[in-house]
Scaffold this active site. Structure first.
Site, PDB file in Angstrom:
ATOM      1  N   HIS A   1      70.427  69.977  -7.744  1.00 17.65           N
ATOM      2  CA  HIS A   1      69.362  70.169  -8.732  1.00 17.65           C
ATOM      3  C   HIS A   1      69.468  69.145  -9.853  1.00 17.65           C
ATOM      4  O   HIS A   1      70.520  68.587 -10.107  1.00 17.65           O
ATOM      5  CB  HIS A   1      69.411  71.587  -9.307  1.00 17.65           C
ATOM      6  CG  HIS A   1      70.655  71.897 -10.077  1.00 17.65           C
ATOM      7  ND1 HIS A   1      70.854  71.478 -11.365  1.00 17.65           N
ATOM      8  CD2 HIS A   1      71.761  72.576  -9.729  1.00 17.65           C
ATOM      9  CE1 HIS A   1      72.042  71.889 -11.789  1.00 17.65           C
ATOM     10  NE2 HIS A   1      72.607  72.549 -10.806  1.00 17.65           N
TER      11      HIS A   1
ATOM     12  N   GLU B   1      75.905  77.930  -6.908  1.00 14.35           N
ATOM     13  CA  GLU B   1      77.077  77.495  -7.652  1.00 14.35           C
ATOM     14  C   GLU B   1      77.945  78.696  -7.983  1.00 14.35           C
ATOM     15  O   GLU B   1      77.516  79.840  -7.857  1.00 14.35           O
ATOM     16  CB  GLU B   1      76.642  76.808  -8.951  1.00 14.35           C
ATOM     17  CG  GLU B   1      75.875  75.539  -8.695  1.00 14.35           C
ATOM     18  CD  GLU B   1      75.508  74.826  -9.966  1.00 14.35           C
ATOM     19  OE1 GLU B   1      76.134  75.068 -11.006  1.00 14.35           O
ATOM     20  OE2 GLU B   1      74.569  74.032  -9.913  1.00 14.35           O
TER      21      GLU B   1
END
Length: 141
Positions: free
Chosen positions: A12, A92
């Site tokens: 991202h 994550e």
């Protein structure tokens, strides 16, 4: 379904937490959005990826995090996307809302200026830096 001939991995763009870790005190990690810079990084990565795909359709795996979906949208792959699969194992590490922001800054490996990386796996891997378009070859292990 056969194994893919190529795999592109795109991280991202810059998130609000990359810009200000104190957001972890107010917003759950999975709801942290991209910054305007992060959207622009994803847009630039999308241009490069579309050129490399040259009309080829892709199957996209995306984490359930807001910033991952925002990155996918900004990539603007449109009709090149055959299907999107949400994959929670791509997320994550979840820091929760219970850590002190200063502790997070020391624990998190900083991004290289929020750079998106495109990794193509074939005989050799190429890592493309979306900001500077630097490339280095990496042999798979």
């Amino acid at each position: 379904m056969s194994a893919p001939g190529r795999i592109f991995m795109i991280r991202h763009g810059q998130s609000a937490a990359n810009a200000d870790t104190s957001i972890y005190n107010r917003v759950p990690d999975y709801r942290i959005p991209l910054t305007a810079r992060g959207v622009e990084e994803a847009r630039i990565a999308g241009e490069k990826l579309r050129r490399r795909l040259n009309g080829e359709q892709v199957c996209v795996y995306v984490s359930p995090y807001l910033r991952a979906y925002q990155t996918l949208e900004a990539l603007n792959l449109g009709p090149l996307v055959e299907r999107v699969i949400e994959e929670p194992r791509l997320r994550e590490q979840d820091w929760a809302n219970f850590q002190i922001a200063g502790d997070i800054e020391h624990a998190v490996v900083p991004l290289d200026r929020g750079v998106l990386r495109i990794l193509e796996q074939s005989r050799e891997c190429r890592i493309a830096d979306a900001d500077q378009d630097r490339r280095r070859a990496v042999r798979p292990g």
